[in-house]
Design a protein around this motif. Structure first.
Motif, PDB file in Angstrom:
ATOM      1  N   SER A 187       0.828  -1.201   0.000  1.00  0.00           N
ATOM      2  CA  SER A 187       0.000   0.000   0.000  1.00  0.00           C
ATOM      3  C   SER A 187       0.865   1.256   0.000  1.00  0.00           C
ATOM      4  CB  SER A 187      -0.916   0.015   1.228  1.00  0.00           C
ATOM      5  OG  SER A 187      -0.153   0.274   2.407  1.00  0.00           O
ATOM      6  N   LEU A 188       0.275   2.360  -0.437  1.00  0.00           N
ATOM      7  CA  LEU A 188       1.002   3.627  -0.440  1.00  0.00           C
ATOM      8  C   LEU A 188       1.343   4.065   0.986  1.00  0.00           C
ATOM      9  CD1 LEU A 188      -0.893   5.644  -3.216  1.00  0.00           C
ATOM     10  CD2 LEU A 188       1.287   4.426  -3.393  1.00  0.00           C
ATOM     11  N   ARG A 189       0.502   3.745   1.940  1.00  0.00           N
ATOM     12  CA  ARG A 189       0.785   4.094   3.338  1.00  0.00           C
ATOM     13  C   ARG A 189       2.009   3.336   3.844  1.00  0.00           C
ATOM     14  NH1 ARG A 189      -2.446   7.039   6.423  1.00  0.00           N
ATOM     15  NH2 ARG A 189      -4.437   7.753   5.572  1.00  0.00           N
TER      16      ARG A 189
ATOM     17  N   ALA B 165       0.613   9.374   4.466  1.00  0.00           N
ATOM     18  CA  ALA B 165      -0.084   9.647   3.201  1.00  0.00           C
ATOM     19  C   ALA B 165       0.830  10.386   2.221  1.00  0.00           C
ATOM     20  CB  ALA B 165      -1.342  10.462   3.459  1.00  0.00           C
TER      21      ALA B 165
ATOM     22  N   GLN C 101       0.971   9.081  -1.456  1.00  0.00           N
ATOM     23  CA  GLN C 101      -0.214   9.452  -2.239  1.00  0.00           C
ATOM     24  C   GLN C 101      -0.189  10.942  -2.582  1.00  0.00           C
ATOM     25  OE1 GLN C 101      -3.958   8.614  -0.333  1.00  0.00           O
ATOM     26  NE2 GLN C 101      -5.118   8.884  -2.216  1.00  0.00           N
ATOM     27  N   TYR C 102       0.252  11.769  -1.644  1.00  0.00           N
ATOM     28  CA  TYR C 102       0.318  13.212  -1.873  1.00  0.00           C
ATOM     29  C   TYR C 102       1.269  13.542  -3.031  1.00  0.00           C
ATOM     30  CZ  TYR C 102       1.556  18.109  -1.188  1.00  0.00           C
ATOM     31  OH  TYR C 102       1.802  19.444  -1.396  1.00  0.00           O
TER      32      TYR C 102
ATOM     33  N   GLY D 257       0.165  10.432  -6.192  1.00  0.00           N
ATOM     34  CA  GLY D 257      -1.222  10.213  -6.583  1.00  0.00           C
ATOM     35  C   GLY D 257      -1.703   8.795  -6.364  1.00  0.00           C
ATOM     36  N   ASP D 258      -1.206   7.849  -7.173  1.00  0.00           N
ATOM     37  CA  ASP D 258      -1.621   6.461  -7.039  1.00  0.00           C
ATOM     38  C   ASP D 258      -0.432   5.533  -7.296  1.00  0.00           C
ATOM     39  OD1 ASP D 258      -1.289   6.421  -9.836  1.00  0.00           O
ATOM     40  OD2 ASP D 258      -3.419   6.758 -10.196  1.00  0.00           O
ATOM     41  N   ARG D 259      -0.679   4.241  -7.131  1.00  0.00           N
ATOM     42  CA  ARG D 259       0.400   3.263  -7.246  1.00  0.00           C
ATOM     43  C   ARG D 259       1.014   3.245  -8.642  1.00  0.00           C
ATOM     44  NH1 ARG D 259      -2.194  -0.756  -5.785  1.00  0.00           N
ATOM     45  NH2 ARG D 259      -1.499  -1.099  -3.643  1.00  0.00           N
ATOM     46  N   GLU D 260       0.165   3.287  -9.681  1.00  0.00           N
ATOM     47  CA  GLU D 260       0.690   3.221 -11.044  1.00  0.00           C
ATOM     48  C   GLU D 260       1.580   4.431 -11.364  1.00  0.00           C
ATOM     49  OE1 GLU D 260      -0.783   2.615 -15.677  1.00  0.00           O
ATOM     50  OE2 GLU D 260      -2.202   2.396 -14.024  1.00  0.00           O
ATOM     51  N   SER D 261       1.188   5.596 -10.901  1.00  0.00           N
ATOM     52  CA  SER D 261       2.006   6.788 -11.131  1.00  0.00           C
ATOM     53  C   SER D 261       3.341   6.678 -10.406  1.00  0.00           C
ATOM     54  CB  SER D 261       1.262   8.040 -10.648  1.00  0.00           C
ATOM     55  OG  SER D 261       0.100   8.259 -11.416  1.00  0.00           O
ATOM     56  N   LEU D 262       3.330   6.089  -9.220  1.00  0.00           N
ATOM     57  CA  LEU D 262       4.569   5.875  -8.472  1.00  0.00           C
ATOM     58  C   LEU D 262       5.467   4.889  -9.205  1.00  0.00           C
ATOM     59  CD1 LEU D 262       6.450   6.136  -6.078  1.00  0.00           C
ATOM     60  CD2 LEU D 262       4.960   4.570  -4.790  1.00  0.00           C
TER      61      LEU D 262
END
Length: 217
Positions: free
Chosen positions: A30-32, A44, A47-48, A51-56
């Motif tokens: 998870s992003l957290r 968070a 995510q900040y 944005g989301d997992r795919e963007s990361l």
């Protein structure tokens, strides 16, 4: 993502995410958890910033590609000589060497990249600035194979990309082949070269009928 302007917080998140993705799988983190592993008090943070997992995931690839891209572009520029067209093996060295030398044993990037290549939900277009050398070397390799049908060229280049990524990832892993020096890199280039120049038998009716006649055991 502007690689030149990336701050230390984003780098920490990228490094933490890369390792966690390799150890547990991209879909299982998870992003957290990534934010916490990156030492961020605000869990968070991932995510900040992304944005989301795919963007990361795409940001990790883009960030790590910077040094690879610079080295590959330098190698390709050294091959520029109107009187002496680039040889296929030279182009394969430009494709493979920068990736093969970017991360030694115990690193994570190449194993992470292998996960990306194997994912059905992630399909990187490699259309960002730090992938310019990859697009260029693909194009020049394709020109060397002009005698083959376009679909065969595309298929073989895709096979070479998978061969390279997964072999380098295997070497990066502590469980990878224990071959000293750069012998394994030369062997990888040899294999990629052989794959590209192999005889095209896709339209050989006799061979195709023999394949169809073979029953699975």
């Amino acid at each position: 993502m502007n690689i030149q302007a990336i701050d230390s917080t984003k780098v920490a998140i990228i490094v933490a995410a890369e390792e966690l993705f390799v150890r547990r799988g991209i879909a299982s983190v998870s992003l957290r958890e990534i934010g916490a592993a990156a030492g961020q008090r605000n869990t968070a943070a991932a995510q900040y910033h992304f944005g989301d997992r795919e963007s990361l995931v795409m940001s990790i690839v883009e960030y790590r590609m910077q040094s690879i891209n610079d080295q590959r572009l330098k190698m390709l520029d050294q091959l520029k000589d109107p009187a002496k067209p680039s040889a296929l093996r030279d182009l394969l060295e430009a494709l493979i060497l920068p990736l093969a030398t970017v991360s030694g044993r115990g690193g994570y990037y190449c194993r992470f990249l292998a996960l990306v290549h194997s994912s059905r939900s992630i399909n990187p277009a490699y259309d960002w600035d730090t992938a310019s050398s990859f697009r260029r070397v693909r194009s020049e390799i394709a020109q060397q194979l002009h005698g083959l049908p376009p679909e065969t060229i595309e298929s073989r280049i895709r096979m070479v990309a998978n061969l390279v990524v997964h072999t380098v990832a295997d070497h990066e892993s502590s469980d990878g082949p224990s071959v000293g020096g750069e012998t394994w890199i030369s062997g990888l280039i040899d294999c990629a070269y052989g794959l590209l120049i192999a005889e095209d038998t896709s339209n050989d009716s006799t061979r195709n009928s023999n394949r169809q006649a073979i029953s699975p055991t």
